[in-house]
Structures are given as structure tokens and as C-alpha cells.
Design an enzyme around this catalytic site. Structure first.
Site, PDB file in Angstrom:
ATOM      1  N   THR A  61       0.820  -1.209   0.000  1.00  0.00           N
ATOM      2  CA  THR A  61       0.000   0.000   0.000  1.00  0.00           C
ATOM      3  C   THR A  61       0.856   1.262   0.000  1.00  0.00           C
ATOM      4  O   THR A  61       1.999   1.245   0.470  1.00  0.00           O
ATOM      5  CB  THR A  61      -0.903  -0.007   1.262  1.00  0.00           C
ATOM      6  N   ASP A  62       0.261   2.360  -0.465  1.00  0.00           N
ATOM      7  CA  ASP A  62       0.974   3.656  -0.402  1.00  0.00           C
ATOM      8  C   ASP A  62       1.044   4.176   1.039  1.00  0.00           C
ATOM      9  O   ASP A  62       1.791   5.112   1.323  1.00  0.00           O
ATOM     10  CB  ASP A  62       0.307   4.694  -1.315  1.00  0.00           C
ATOM     11  N   GLU A  63       0.256   3.561   1.952  1.00  0.00           N
ATOM     12  CA  GLU A  63       0.213   4.089   3.325  1.00  0.00           C
ATOM     13  C   GLU A  63       1.544   3.904   4.062  1.00  0.00           C
ATOM     14  O   GLU A  63       1.783   4.545   5.076  1.00  0.00           O
ATOM     15  CB  GLU A  63      -0.961   3.461   4.092  1.00  0.00           C
TER      16      GLU A  63
ATOM     17  N   TYR B 232      -1.813  -0.461  10.935  1.00  0.00           N
ATOM     18  CA  TYR B 232      -1.945  -1.139   9.634  1.00  0.00           C
ATOM     19  C   TYR B 232      -0.731  -0.836   8.766  1.00  0.00           C
ATOM     20  O   TYR B 232      -0.061  -1.750   8.265  1.00  0.00           O
ATOM     21  CB  TYR B 232      -3.235  -0.689   8.925  1.00  0.00           C
TER      22      TYR B 232
ATOM     23  N   LYS C  36       2.289  -3.295   7.285  1.00  0.00           N
ATOM     24  CA  LYS C  36       2.583  -3.472   5.852  1.00  0.00           C
ATOM     25  C   LYS C  36       4.028  -3.039   5.556  1.00  0.00           C
ATOM     26  O   LYS C  36       4.728  -3.685   4.778  1.00  0.00           O
ATOM     27  CB  LYS C  36       1.596  -2.665   4.996  1.00  0.00           C
TER      28      LYS C  36
HETATM   29  P1  NAD Z   1      -9.476  -7.553   2.036  1.00  0.00           P
HETATM   30  O1  NAD Z   1      -9.492  -7.320   3.496  1.00  0.00           O
HETATM   31  O2  NAD Z   1     -10.713  -7.297   1.226  1.00  0.00           O
HETATM   32  O3  NAD Z   1      -9.063  -9.077   1.732  1.00  0.00           O
HETATM   33  C1  NAD Z   1      -8.064  -9.735   2.452  1.00  0.00           C
HETATM   34  C2  NAD Z   1      -8.204 -11.235   2.188  1.00  0.00           C
HETATM   35  O4  NAD Z   1      -7.149 -11.911   2.891  1.00  0.00           O
HETATM   36  C3  NAD Z   1      -9.529 -11.821   2.697  1.00  0.00           C
HETATM   37  O5  NAD Z   1     -10.099 -12.659   1.715  1.00  0.00           O
HETATM   38  C4  NAD Z   1      -9.123 -12.630   3.929  1.00  0.00           C
HETATM   39  O6  NAD Z   1      -9.950 -13.757   4.164  1.00  0.00           O
HETATM   40  C5  NAD Z   1      -7.697 -13.037   3.557  1.00  0.00           C
HETATM   41  N1  NAD Z   1      -6.876 -13.323   4.750  1.00  0.00           N
HETATM   42  C6  NAD Z   1      -6.746 -12.552   5.857  1.00  0.00           C
HETATM   43  N2  NAD Z   1      -5.932 -13.154   6.748  1.00  0.00           N
HETATM   44  C7  NAD Z   1      -5.528 -14.323   6.179  1.00  0.00           C
HETATM   45  C8  NAD Z   1      -4.685 -15.367   6.598  1.00  0.00           C
HETATM   46  N3  NAD Z   1      -4.095 -15.348   7.806  1.00  0.00           N
HETATM   47  N4  NAD Z   1      -4.461 -16.410   5.765  1.00  0.00           N
HETATM   48  C9  NAD Z   1      -5.066 -16.452   4.539  1.00  0.00           C
HETATM   49  N5  NAD Z   1      -5.898 -15.489   4.105  1.00  0.00           N
HETATM   50  C10 NAD Z   1      -6.137 -14.436   4.908  1.00  0.00           C
HETATM   51  O7  NAD Z   1      -8.246  -6.709   1.479  1.00  0.00           O
HETATM   52  P2  NAD Z   1      -8.054  -5.959   0.107  1.00  0.00           P
HETATM   53  O8  NAD Z   1      -8.581  -4.583   0.224  1.00  0.00           O
HETATM   54  O9  NAD Z   1      -8.485  -6.823  -1.008  1.00  0.00           O
HETATM   55  O10 NAD Z   1      -6.452  -5.834   0.085  1.00  0.00           O
HETATM   56  C11 NAD Z   1      -5.657  -6.873  -0.465  1.00  0.00           C
HETATM   57  C12 NAD Z   1      -4.194  -6.476  -0.353  1.00  0.00           C
HETATM   58  O11 NAD Z   1      -3.961  -5.255  -1.050  1.00  0.00           O
HETATM   59  C13 NAD Z   1      -3.727  -6.250   1.088  1.00  0.00           C
HETATM   60  O12 NAD Z   1      -2.425  -6.772   1.215  1.00  0.00           O
HETATM   61  C14 NAD Z   1      -3.729  -4.732   1.235  1.00  0.00           C
HETATM   62  O13 NAD Z   1      -2.765  -4.325   2.164  1.00  0.00           O
HETATM   63  C15 NAD Z   1      -3.361  -4.303  -0.180  1.00  0.00           C
HETATM   64  N6  NAD Z   1      -3.866  -2.974  -0.603  1.00  0.00           N
HETATM   65  C16 NAD Z   1      -5.174  -2.653  -0.431  1.00  0.00           C
HETATM   66  C17 NAD Z   1      -5.639  -1.409  -0.878  1.00  0.00           C
HETATM   67  C18 NAD Z   1      -7.096  -1.021  -0.755  1.00  0.00           C
HETATM   68  O14 NAD Z   1      -7.445   0.127  -1.048  1.00  0.00           O
HETATM   69  N7  NAD Z   1      -7.986  -1.903  -0.376  1.00  0.00           N
HETATM   70  C19 NAD Z   1      -4.762  -0.497  -1.480  1.00  0.00           C
HETATM   71  C20 NAD Z   1      -3.409  -0.885  -1.622  1.00  0.00           C
HETATM   72  C21 NAD Z   1      -2.983  -2.130  -1.190  1.00  0.00           C
HETATM   73  P1  TYD Z   2     -10.835   3.870   4.342  1.00  0.00           P
HETATM   74  O1  TYD Z   2     -11.803   3.474   3.280  1.00  0.00           O
HETATM   75  O2  TYD Z   2     -10.901   3.224   5.670  1.00  0.00           O
HETATM   76  O3  TYD Z   2      -9.371   3.714   3.697  1.00  0.00           O
HETATM   77  P2  TYD Z   2      -7.926   4.228   4.265  1.00  0.00           P
HETATM   78  O4  TYD Z   2      -8.048   4.547   5.699  1.00  0.00           O
HETATM   79  O5  TYD Z   2      -7.080   3.028   4.033  1.00  0.00           O
HETATM   80  O6  TYD Z   2      -7.559   5.400   3.415  1.00  0.00           O
HETATM   81  O7  TYD Z   2     -10.961   5.433   4.555  1.00  0.00           O
HETATM   82  C1  TYD Z   2     -10.835   6.340   3.485  1.00  0.00           C
HETATM   83  C2  TYD Z   2     -10.898   7.733   4.052  1.00  0.00           C
HETATM   84  O8  TYD Z   2     -12.219   7.964   4.560  1.00  0.00           O
HETATM   85  C3  TYD Z   2      -9.950   7.944   5.225  1.00  0.00           C
HETATM   86  O9  TYD Z   2      -9.439   9.282   5.183  1.00  0.00           O
HETATM   87  C4  TYD Z   2     -10.841   7.789   6.452  1.00  0.00           C
HETATM   88  C5  TYD Z   2     -12.194   8.273   5.973  1.00  0.00           C
HETATM   89  N1  TYD Z   2     -13.366   7.616   6.577  1.00  0.00           N
HETATM   90  C6  TYD Z   2     -14.396   8.404   7.104  1.00  0.00           C
HETATM   91  O10 TYD Z   2     -14.359   9.645   7.060  1.00  0.00           O
HETATM   92  N2  TYD Z   2     -15.476   7.762   7.657  1.00  0.00           N
HETATM   93  C7  TYD Z   2     -15.571   6.401   7.731  1.00  0.00           C
HETATM   94  O11 TYD Z   2     -16.573   5.876   8.285  1.00  0.00           O
HETATM   95  C8  TYD Z   2     -14.508   5.611   7.174  1.00  0.00           C
HETATM   96  C9  TYD Z   2     -14.552   4.110   7.231  1.00  0.00           C
HETATM   97  C10 TYD Z   2     -13.421   6.259   6.601  1.00  0.00           C
END
Ligand code: NAD
Ligand code: TYD
Length: 349
Positions: A131-133, A156, A160
Site C-alpha cells: 500500500t501507499d500508506e 496497519y 505493511k
Molecule cells: P481484504 O481485506 O478485502 O481481503 C483480504 C483477504 O485476505 C480476505 O479474503 C481474507 O480472508 C484473507 N486473509 C486474511 N488473513 C488471512 C490469513 N491469515 N491467511 C489467509 N488469508 C487471509 O483486502 P483488500 O482490500 O483486497 O487488500 C488486499 C491487499 O492489497 C492487502 O495486502 C492490502 O494491504 C493491499 N492494498 C489494499 C488497498 C485497498 O485500497 N484496499 C490499497 C493498496 C494495497
Molecule cells: P478507508 O476506506 O478506511 O481507507 P484508508 O483509511 O485506508 O484510506 O478510509 C478512506 C478515508 O475515509 C480515510 O481518510 C478515512 C475516511 N473515513 C471516514 O471519514 N469515515 C468512515 O466511516 C470511514 C470508514 C473512513
């Protein structure tokens, strides 16, 4: 023919990635390993479950004996690792779960890959999705580059960042062939409604308050999930081993503007008078340590690999809203049971 292990393929991004690979590379075999936590849902991959080149394995990436067994049975030649605990708010209340899955899980997975690939590293790849975070929080100016120093601010992002460091340490120490990509905020179908956009879609549908943390001025760089999956595909097949690639949407929005855009689309789709959903916006206590701004400079992947986002934001938001409205059962199923407890705890103040 490749045997690709995708972890977290029942989650949001993983399910789109698995679908893309199963459809685009029929000669390859895709093994989806997922623990099916609250965020994992086999409904997300229902349309491909009968395909010959798709295999589901239920299991935990922290279970080392299980990992050794599946590497030995299936002889994977590549791993695309997405399994993680992914929600910042949950990391604030339960940081240890993030250390366990994101750090211990990633290292355990690399140990299994390393052991299995010991005699032959050629043709192997461990692709770590991050992630970019990890770069921390930006002020009004500037962008995250691949060279930006890590400065994670939430449990988080710290977990990561730690996993990213371990991946690079394994490349340096054991010559494990790795690639890391760091992506901005994703949105789209199948995202669990603890994240901002699907939470607001669900609440608008239910006529419930839309909780905006702080003043709603925090900025995120939004990318449609299928475009992230396309970027991973592109990097997996054409990226240089040992490199890092930033992926982003060239698309910065304040939270309040994003939610107002969503309200407008929802009013139209639900046949409500314009302005109806906006009235649900409610400012609530800010997230602890809330990062102000994320913004990715994605010019490396654009220039070197020719990837760029395919959708305009408004178009992607409309597709997303339409998917949630068409898949009300999916939303009802994931918001029943445990979700209610989570929601009440998180938004009770
Ligand atoms: P998500 O929470 O929707 O999915 C995570 C999946 O991992 C789930 O299916 C869960 O069952 C599985 N999982 C969790 N713990 C596990 C374990 N111990 N063993 C096996 N499986 C397990 O997450 P997402 O949003 O799809 O993110 C996927 C990846 O991309 C993550 O690594 C996250 O850090 C990264 N990412 C997410 C975003 C975003 O905006 N969502 C952006 C950048 C990077
Ligand atoms: P989120 O979807 O949790 O992603 P991330 O924290 O990884 O960026 O949140 C996106 C943005 O929205 C973040 O600045 C937090 C804000 N947010 C709210 O204002 N209200 C909410 O209920 C949630 C879940 C997030």
C-alpha cells in the site's frame, strides 16, 4: 504453463485479480489460498469456481506446516501475495492481529517459497502487494515516489511497511526473486462495507447517517479495483525482479467531495430528489492519527510498463454503485451478524 499461488483471493482486490488471471491465462493454473476471515467471501469468485484452471485452498498464511505441505503438493512457481488484515480502523483497536497476519504471515509464506525453490530459483517470483500508506502522510504538496522513505503512521501501515522490509531483506539475503508494488486507495465492486465508499453506499440505501471523520478534508488518491488488478498483471508479467512499482489513480479527492459525488449518483439511481442523500452526511470524531493526504506518482509504471488507469472516476463510481444496488443480497449477507457488532462499536460515540 505456470502454477500461481494467489493469497487473499476471496477478498476485495484478490478476487478481481484471480478472475483476471483465470480468464486471461487459461494455460496457467491459479490457486487461491484464503482463510476466509470476515473479509473473505467465496461469493466474490463464484463466477469462476468451476473453471479448470482455478483451484481454491482454504488455509492460513501463518500456518507453517500447512504452507510447506501445499508448496510440496502443488509446486507453485510464483506467488502473488495479497492476504492481509487491511482496515486501518480495525488496526487501531486490534494491532496484534495485523502483526500476526501481515508480518508473520508474509515471512512464513516467504519461508515456504524459499524452501520449495531452494534448488532452482530461476523462473520463480514472489510478488508482494502493498500500500501507499507505508510512506506516511503528505502535506498539501508532493507525491509518493518509489524512493520516498517509509514513514508509516498507523498500526496497519506499520505492519505493511514491516512486511515490505522483510520482502526486500529476503531478496538481499537469500536472493529470493521478488517484486513489490504499493498502490493507492482502491474502490469498486466486492469491497467490504467497513471501508468508506461501500459503507456510505450501504448507509444511503438504508437512510442512515454517513459518518465523516474530522472535517472531511483528508485526501485519498482513488483507483478502480480492476485497474489495480491490470497493473499487477502488467508488473507480474513484465516488471523487473527486485524493483518496486507505485500504482495510483492520478485522482486525488477530499473525503467530503468523494461522499458528495457518491450522494449525487445514489440520488439519481434511487430516484430520490437531488440533495436527499447529502443530508445524511454527519461529521464524527476523527480517526486517531488520521493521515492527511496520500498521493502516488505513478509515472514509473506508466513510462516503463505502459500501464495507466482505464476509467474516469465518475464512470468507475457509477459502475460501483450499480454493482452494489444490483447485488443487494451480497451486501445484506455481509452486513448481517458480526458486522453489526463492529459497526456499533466503531460508530457508537
Ligand atoms: P481484504 O481485506 O478485502 O481481503 C483480504 C483477504 O485476505 C480476505 O479474503 C481474507 O480472508 C484473507 N486473509 C486474511 N488473513 C488471512 C490469513 N491469515 N491467511 C489467509 N488469508 C487471509 O483486502 P483488500 O482490500 O483486497 O487488500 C488486499 C491487499 O492489497 C492487502 O495486502 C492490502 O494491504 C493491499 N492494498 C489494499 C488497498 C485497498 O485500497 N484496499 C490499497 C493498496 C494495497
Ligand atoms: P478507508 O476506506 O478506511 O481507507 P484508508 O483509511 O485506508 O484510506 O478510509 C478512506 C478515508 O475515509 C480515510 O481518510 C478515512 C475516511 N473515513 C471516514 O471519514 N469515515 C468512515 O466511516 C470511514 C470508514 C473512513
Amino acid at each position: 504453463m505456470r502454477k500461481i499461488l494467489v493469497t487473499g483471493g476471496a477478498g476485495f482486490i484478490g478476487s478481481h485479480l484471480v478472475r483476471l488471471f483465470v480468464n486471461s491465462y487459461p494455460q496457467d493454473h491459479i490457486y487461491n489460498l484464503d482463510k476466509l476471515t470476515y473479509a473473505g467471501n467465496l461469493e466474490n469468485v463464484k463466477d469462476i469456481e468451476g473453471r479448470e484452471n482455478y483451484h481454491f485452498i482454504k488455509g492460513d498464511i501463518t500456518d507453517t506446516a500447512f504452507l510447506d505441505e501445499i508448496f510440496s503438493t502443488y509446486q507453485f512457481d510464483s506467488v502473488i501475495h495479497l492476504a492481509a488484515e487491511s482496515h486501518v480502523d480495525r488496526s487501531i483497536s486490534e494491532p496484534l492481529a495485523f502483526v500476526t497476519t501481515n508480518v508473520l504471515g508474509t515471512v512464513s509464506l516467504m519461508n515456504a517459497a524459499k524452501k520449495s525453490w531452494e534448488t532452482q530459483l530461476e523462473g520463480k517470483l514472489f510478488y508482494h502487494v502493498s500500500t501507499d500508506e507505508v510512506f506516511g502522510s503528505l502535506g498539501d504538496e508532493g507525491f509518493f515516489l518509489e524512493t520516498t522513505p517509509y514513514d508509516p503512521q498507523s498500526p496497519y501501515s506499520a505492519s505493511k511497511a514491516s512486511s515490505d522490509h522483510f520482502v526486500r531483506a529476503y531478496a538481499n539475503t537469500y536472493k529470493l526473486p521478488v517484486i513489490v508494488s504499493n498502490c493507492s486507495n482502491n474502490y469498486g465492486p466486492n469491497q467490504f462495507p467497513e471501508k468508506l465508499l461501500p459503507l456510505c453506499i450501504n448507509n444511503i440505501k438504508e437512510n442512515k447517517a454517513l459518518p465523516i471523520y474530522g472535517k472531511g478534508e483528508n485526501i485519498r488518491d482513488w483507483l478502480y479495483v480492476v485497474d489495480h488488478a491490470r497493473a499487477i498483471d502488467c508488473i507480474f508479467h513484465n516488471g523487473i525482479h527486485g524493483e518496486t512499482y507505485n500504482i495510483g489513480g492520478f485522482n486525488e479527492w477530499t473525503n467530503i467531495d468523494v461522499v458528495k459525488l457518491l450522494c449525487k449518483i445514489m440520488d439519481k439511481r434511487l430516484g430520490r430528489e437531488t440533495g436527499t442523500s447529502e443530508k445524511l452526511i454527519t461529521y464524527v470524531t476523527d480517526r486517531a492519527g488520521h493521515d492527511l493526504r496520500y498521493a502516488i506518482d505513478a509515472n514509473k509504471i506508466k513510462g516503463q510498463l505502459g500501464w495507466e488507469p482505464s476509467l474516469q472516476f465518475e464512470e468507475g463510481m457509477e459502475l460501483t454503485v450499480d454493482w452494489y444496488l444490483k447485488n443487494r443480497d451480497w451486501l445484506d449477507n455481509v452486513t448481517s451478524g458480526e458486522y453489526k457488532n463492529y459497526y456499533d462499536n466503531q460508530y457508537s460515540q
